[in-house]
Structure formats: structure tokens, C-alpha cells
Design an enzyme around this catalytic site. Structure first.
Site, PDB file in Angstrom:
ATOM      1  N   ASP A 224       0.877  -1.170   0.000  1.00 25.60           N
ATOM      2  CA  ASP A 224       0.000   0.000   0.000  1.00 25.60           C
ATOM      3  C   ASP A 224       0.913   1.219   0.000  1.00 25.60           C
ATOM      4  O   ASP A 224       1.749   1.375   0.898  1.00 25.60           O
ATOM      5  CB  ASP A 224      -0.859   0.038   1.271  1.00 25.60           C
ATOM      6  CG  ASP A 224      -1.932  -1.041   1.288  1.00 25.60           C
ATOM      7  OD1 ASP A 224      -2.064  -1.757   0.285  1.00 25.60           O
ATOM      8  OD2 ASP A 224      -2.629  -1.151   2.307  1.00 25.60           O
ATOM      9  N   ASP A 379     -13.289  -4.102  -1.148  1.00 27.25           N
ATOM     10  CA  ASP A 379     -13.001  -3.724   0.241  1.00 27.25           C
ATOM     11  C   ASP A 379     -14.269  -3.894   1.073  1.00 27.25           C
ATOM     12  O   ASP A 379     -14.935  -2.909   1.418  1.00 27.25           O
ATOM     13  CB  ASP A 379     -12.544  -2.251   0.308  1.00 27.25           C
ATOM     14  CG  ASP A 379     -11.282  -2.017  -0.508  1.00 27.25           C
ATOM     15  OD1 ASP A 379     -10.339  -2.807  -0.392  1.00 27.25           O
ATOM     16  OD2 ASP A 379     -11.253  -1.033  -1.274  1.00 27.25           O
TER      17      ASP A 379
HETATM   18  O1  1PR Z   1     -10.630   2.646  -4.922  1.00 20.91           O
HETATM   19  O2  1PR Z   1      -9.774   2.085  -7.162  1.00 20.91           O
HETATM   20  O3  1PR Z   1      -8.869   4.037  -5.934  1.00 20.91           O
HETATM   21  O4  1PR Z   1      -8.367   1.727  -5.223  1.00 20.91           O
HETATM   22  C1  1PR Z   1      -7.808   1.978  -3.973  1.00 20.91           C
HETATM   23  C2  1PR Z   1      -7.148   0.727  -3.538  1.00 20.91           C
HETATM   24  O5  1PR Z   1      -6.433   1.006  -2.324  1.00 20.91           O
HETATM   25  C3  1PR Z   1      -8.124  -0.381  -3.217  1.00 20.91           C
HETATM   26  O6  1PR Z   1      -7.616  -1.573  -3.763  1.00 20.91           O
HETATM   27  C4  1PR Z   1      -8.139  -0.483  -1.697  1.00 20.91           C
HETATM   28  O7  1PR Z   1      -8.172  -1.839  -1.277  1.00 20.91           O
HETATM   29  C5  1PR Z   1      -6.816   0.117  -1.307  1.00 20.91           C
HETATM   30  N1  1PR Z   1      -6.890   0.896  -0.071  1.00 20.91           N
HETATM   31  C6  1PR Z   1      -7.503   2.081   0.080  1.00 20.91           C
HETATM   32  N2  1PR Z   1      -7.315   2.533   1.331  1.00 20.91           N
HETATM   33  C7  1PR Z   1      -6.593   1.617   1.986  1.00 20.91           C
HETATM   34  C8  1PR Z   1      -6.127   1.702   3.365  1.00 20.91           C
HETATM   35  O8  1PR Z   1      -5.504   0.789   3.905  1.00 20.91           O
HETATM   36  N3  1PR Z   1      -6.433   2.815   4.018  1.00 20.91           N
HETATM   37  N4  1PR Z   1      -5.611  -0.511   1.344  1.00 20.91           N
HETATM   38  C9  1PR Z   1      -6.318   0.579   1.099  1.00 20.91           C
HETATM   39  C10 1PR Z   1      -6.137  -1.720   1.513  1.00 20.91           C
HETATM   40  C11 1PR Z   1      -4.912  -3.464   0.834  1.00 20.91           C
HETATM   41  C12 1PR Z   1      -5.052  -4.798   1.357  1.00 20.91           C
HETATM   42  C13 1PR Z   1      -3.980  -5.232   2.360  1.00 20.91           C
HETATM   43  C14 1PR Z   1      -4.463  -6.538   2.862  1.00 20.91           C
HETATM   44  C15 1PR Z   1      -3.402  -7.359   3.535  1.00 20.91           C
HETATM   45  N5  1PR Z   1      -5.112  -2.538   1.819  1.00 20.91           N
HETATM   46  O9  1PR Z   1      -4.900  -5.544   0.150  1.00 20.91           O
HETATM   47  O10 1PR Z   1      -2.767  -5.240   1.695  1.00 20.91           O
HETATM   48  O11 1PR Z   1      -5.547  -6.304   3.731  1.00 20.91           O
HETATM   49  O12 1PR Z   1      -2.991  -6.753   4.712  1.00 20.91           O
HETATM   50  P1  1PR Z   1      -2.449  -7.633   5.932  1.00 20.91           P
HETATM   51  O13 1PR Z   1      -1.733  -8.803   5.347  1.00 20.91           O
HETATM   52  O14 1PR Z   1      -1.496  -6.736   6.648  1.00 20.91           O
HETATM   53  O15 1PR Z   1      -3.642  -8.006   6.751  1.00 20.91           O
HETATM   54  P2  1PR Z   1      -9.482   2.677  -5.817  1.00 20.91           P
END
Ligand code: 1PR
Length: 523
Positions: A224, A379
Site C-alpha cells: 500500500d 473492500d
Molecule cells: O478505490 O480504485 O482508488 O483503489 C484503492 C485501492 O487502495 C483499493 O484496492 C483499496 O483496497 C486500497 N486501499 C484504500 N485505502 C486503503 C487503506 O488501507 N487505508 N488498502 C487501502 C487496503 C490493501 C489490502 C492489504 C491486505 C493485507 N489494503 O490488500 O494489503 O488487507 O494486509 P495484511 O496482510 O497486513 O492483513 P481505488
């Protein structure tokens, strides 16, 4: 000097990077004379058959390409660069192929997930200079919904099993073409490339010849990425999507460095998510493009990029289509793009009319780059209910009751990084996206994100059972055993983690060791 036939779609950057890493120079075809005068021609194809042939015809490349092939000059086709050699394809029945090899291209006829995405092996059928130095049991990266079916076996170089055996490479004199992507197949792929580039390599059979191959479960590292308060682009990580700690954005490293580390540690794929992509930003200033460019220079596994893939207008009033945004990413080294928020809005609009407009980001990008290039990042957040009959959404019975003892739940889609819940469930979203042309689902879970409690198996099973495209299980991995659990208890084709890899709590090698012998992995 290697001549590269780039017809303008897909990720040729990785092919150029692979060739340059091996010390060769690349010349990109600009005119038909470039094809006719090439010493060695590489034709990487990504995207859709019809679109590719249309461009080759428009640029008057068909005739010189056929002349080059008929003259038996050194040629390496990759993916669509293999399919183009055949007479026709079910993907675009009215558009003839080059017809250099008798036979056609057909869609996979299997109950397994299509596209066939991931690392699979080769059953080698004849000696080739490509195989010098290979053991024979290496895995290579595939991503395709169609495969070639030659009229005769004469030119079959390798087959691969996915539901049934299909032809995964052909060799006819000096013309070689592979369905898999050597430029995305790590060290094994680079060896294969090196053999093609080197003159005078002898034809060999590798020592280990398999009779059956297996698709490996993929382990994906997710980064991320966002700008911190000092303006640096960093890899961050949230707990249930909250990336701040004591007011600051958590900084877990630099994106390019971390991606390189994961490649060296054996990640099967790397995903970058621009987590502030829903905010307005002009495409020109996109630091993610540079991250991709630099990463693809020496990371030879597939790269997915997500965040901000949608139509938008910048502050000067210039409007960009999602297709244009995606095109920039592909040109910078991405193999797949992932769409989050926009997919939710597209599905909501679709459900109102039931009509396919052909104009949504999903449909447009899939049409040009192929379904396999479009990943939908979901999400969802769990919503508990006590009476399922009152709810309009896909409700499941849960073994993990809610705070008030509720034994049912549904998974609410969110947009803008979990900030806004919508009246749509994750199962419906996944199904409609598949219908619109998406090729893979990246299934996050806000409740589990960063908790280390393990993947949400109920969510993964609910979505996996509803679609026939591959599903990436994401969120909650806390130890190597969680990966084994998700592969044993769900049909997910791959599993993604972030926090445990960034904090070096569980290295990717340890995950692979845990899985080895229990589920198929690439080691
Ligand atoms: O909505 O098309 O602009 O895409 C935004 C992208 O960014 C989406 O894929 C959304 O999942 C991601 N995103 C947005 N905000 C956050 C945040 O954390 N505040 N990240 C975010 C989501 C991605 C997950 C993470 C897993 C594994 N995080 O894929 O990597 O939950 O984590 P872990 O192993 O530590 O539990 P758009």
C-alpha cells in the site's frame, strides 16, 4: 540488436527490461522494413486477439511479418505473439490470424477458473535451444483465457496441464513461441530469454521431463503506497485500513526497494495499491508511474497496480478516461490494473438498468488489454444481521456470531478506502464484475486487515463459489499456517499479505516451506 514488435497494447516494458538486463539492445519496430531487416525478432503480445490483428493490419505489418516467418528467421512470440501465428481465434472469429501454423485458438473448456493465471510447468516434447541450462521442472508464468490448438503435433514444443493438456509452446525451425511469459517468470524465464538471444546454442532436452504439470498457488506481496506528511512516497500499512499511528502515516519502507526484496525472496506476484487514488490528482504527477518503471527494471514477476483507475478531470479541466490512466500504467510496467471504488459505482449503475454500456472502465480496459488484465479489488466490511429474510443482500450463516449473538452476516462493499459504505454486497459485486469482463478478484476484508487473525474464510468461500474467475484471498495473514488454511479450506487461487512481510515477521520463503508438499507452490 533485438528487434521488438510493439503493436501498442500491453506491457512491453518488461520484455525490453529483460532483454536489456541480459546485455542486448532493443530496437522497436517503426516500419515494415524494421521487420524485414531484423536479426532476431521478438513479438510480445498482451491484450485481445481482435485488437492485436486490427492494429497489425492497420500498420501494414502482416505481410512483412509473414515474409519474416516464412524465411525461417529467428523469432520469439510471447502469449498473443504465439496465438497470432494461427489461422483464427474464437476470441475474434471474424478476424483472421497470420495463418503461419495450421490450427486455431480456442477458449479454455474447463470447469477450472478461467483465465488460467499463475505459475505452471512444461511437458517438454522436443529438444530446443531454449532449454539449455534448464532442469525441466521449472514453472513459468501464464495468464490467458485462450490457448492454441495446432492441426498437427509436429510443431508442439511443450504442453501444460490445466483441466486438460494444452499446447504451451511451439517450435518450427527458428520460429519459437510460448504461451507463458518468460519476462515474468523470474530467473527461469530470463534463462530462456538468454538462450534465445545467444547464437549457436545447441538444441537440448532438459534432464527432468514431466508428464503432468500443476498450477501453483500464488503468494502475493502487497504494497500500500501513499505520500506521508513529509511528502515522501512510502509503503504503509493499516489496521483495518487506518494507516496512522500517533498521528503519522506508518512508514514501512520505500516501494521500489521493498518490491525488489520480495522478488528476491520468491514472491509470485507483487501488487502496488495507491491508497489515496480516490483523491484528485493529475496523471502527469503520478509518482506511481515512476515506481513501476523502476521496479520493472529488475523485478521479473507480474506487477499489479491499483488506486485511482477511473475517469477523472484534473484541475486544468483536462479529462482522462480510465482506459488512458490504465494505458499509462501498462506502458510503465504493469501487467494488471486493479479497480476498487469505480467498480462499485459501475456495478450500482449496471444493476439499475441491467444493461452493459460497453463504456465502463472494466469493459473498456478488458476489451483492449484482455480480461486477465482487469482485477477488481473489493473492500468489504462484515455487517451482522439476526433475520436474514429482512435483508436484500447475499446473506451467509456464520460460525463467528456477531456482538449480539447474530448468526448471519453480509459483506458490505465500500469505496474510497473503506470510508464510505454502499448498499451493495461483495458477492453481487464480484458476479457483476465478472459479467462485465473482469479477470480476477482481489478480495480484501476490512475487519481482518492488519489483525493477523487469519483470512476470512467465510467471505472467501462465498465469493469464490459465486464466480468462475480466480480469487486472491487478502487481509489478516498472521503466520505461515494461515496460508495453508486458506488454500485447504477455500478454492482461492492465491493469497496476499502485507504487514507480516513488511515487518519481516514471516518471510515469503517460510510461507512457501510451510506449503511445500501440501499444496502446489513454486519454489
Ligand atoms: O478505490 O480504485 O482508488 O483503489 C484503492 C485501492 O487502495 C483499493 O484496492 C483499496 O483496497 C486500497 N486501499 C484504500 N485505502 C486503503 C487503506 O488501507 N487505508 N488498502 C487501502 C487496503 C490493501 C489490502 C492489504 C491486505 C493485507 N489494503 O490488500 O494489503 O488487507 O494486509 P495484511 O496482510 O497486513 O492483513 P481505488
Amino acid at each position: 540488436m533485438i528487434t521488438l514488435l510493439d503493436y501498442g497494447a500491453g506491457n512491453v516494458r518488461s520484455v525490453i527490461n529483460a532483454i536489456e538486463t541480459l546485455g542486448e539492445k532493443v530496437h522497436i519496430v517503426k516500419s515494415k522494413n524494421d521487420i524485414l531487416s531484423a536479426e532476431k525478432l521478438v513479438f510480445p503480445g498482451v491484450g485481445a486477439f481482435g485488437n492485436m490483428m486490427e492494429i497489425l493490419n492497420r500498420k501494414n505489418f502482416v505481410e512483412p511479418l509473414l515474409a519474416y516467418l516464412e524465411a525461417d528467421r529467428p523469432f520469439l512470440g510471447i502469449c498473443l505473439g504465439l496465438q497470432a501465428l494461427f489461422e483464427r481465434s474464437e476470441e475474434a472469429p471474424d478476424m483472421p490470424g497470420l495463418g503461419f501454423i495450421p490450427g486455431y485458438v480456442q477458449r479454455f473448456a474447463t470447469d477450472l477458473s478461467v483465465p488460467h493465471i499463475g505459475w505452471n510447468g512444461l511437458n517438454i516434447k522436443q529438444p530446443s535451444r531454449l532449454f539449455a541450462g534448464l532442469e525441466g521442472d521449472e514453472k513459468f508464468y501464464f495468464v490467458h483465457s485462450y490457448h492454441v490448438t495446432p492441426q498437427s503435433d509436429d510443431a508442439v514444443l511443450t504442453t501444460t496441464d490445466y483441466g486438460y493438456g494444452f499446447v504451451s509452446a511451439i517450435q518450427k525451425g527458428n520460429v519459437i513461441a510460448t504461451q507463458f511469459h518468460p519476462e515474468k517468470s523470474g530467473k527461469s524465464g530470463l534463462s530462456l530469454f538468454k538462450n534465445f538471444l545467444k547464437s549457436g546454442t545447441k538444441k537440448v532436452m532438459p534432464p527432468r521431463i514431466s508428464t503432468e504439470t500443476h498450477l501453483a498457488k500464488r503468494i502475493i506481496a502487497c504494497l500500500d503506497v501513499r505520500t506521508n506528511d513529509r511528502g515522501d512516497l512510502v509503503v504503509t500499512k493499516g489496521d483495518q485500513y487506518d494507516v496512522r499511528e500517533n498521528g503519522d502515516v506508518r512508514n514501512l519502507g520505500m516501494p521500489v526497494d521493498l518490491a525488489r526484496r520480495y522478488y528476491q525472496e520468491g514472491a509470485d506476484e507483487i501488487t502496488f495499491l495507491n491508497i489515496t487514488g480516490f483523491r484528485d490528482f493529475p496523471l502527469e504527477d503520478m509518482p506511481m508511474l515512476e515506481v513501476l518503471r523502476q521496479t520493472s527494471e529488475n523485478v521479473f514477476v507480474p506487477l499489479t497496480i491499483g488506486g485511482g483507475i477511473r475517469d477523472y478531470t484534473d484541475k486544468d479541466g483536462r479529462t482522462y478516461s480510465a482506459l488512458e490512466v490504465a494505458a499509462k500504467y501498462f506502458r510503465s510496467g504493469a501487467d494488471k490494473i486493479s479497480i476498487g471504488s469505480d467498480a462499485v459505482l459501475v456495478v450500482e449503475a449496471h444493476l439499475k438498468t441491467g444493461l452493459k454500456t460497453g463504456k465502463s472502465a472494466i469493459e473498456e480496459i478488458a476489451r483492449v488489454y484482455g480480461n486477465q488484465a482487469v482485477v477488481i479489488s473489493i473492500d468489504p466490511r462484515r455487517v451482522y444481521v439476526d433475520k436474514p429474510e429482512k435483508i436484500q443482500h447475499r446473506v451467509i450463516k456464520t460460525d463467528n456470531p456477531g456482538p449480539n449473538g447474530e448468526s448471519y452476516c453480509w459483506y458490505q462493499c465500500t469505496i474510497k478506502g473503506g470510508r464510505e459504505g454502499r448498499d451493495l454486497d461483495a458477492v453481487t459485486l464480484a458476479q457483476v464484475c465478472e459479467k462485465l469482463g473482469a479477470g480476477e478478484i482481489l478480495l480484501n476484508c476490512i475487519d481482518r486487515d492488519g489483525t493477523g487473525q487469519g483470512f476470512d474464510l467465510e467471505l472467501i468461500n462465498a465469493v469464490k463459489e459465486a464466480v468462475s474467475i480466480p480469487v486472491i484471498a487478502s487481509s489478516g495473514a498472521g503466520c505461515a499456517e494461515h496460508f495453508l488454511e486458506v488454500f485447504k479450506k477455500t478454492g482461492a487461487e492465491s493469497a496476499l499479505a502485507a504487514g507480516i512481510f513488511h515487518r519481516e515477521e514471516v518471510p515469503i520463503g517460510q510461507v512457501k516451506s510451510e506449503l511445500k508438499g501440501k499444496v502446489e507452490v513454486r519454489v
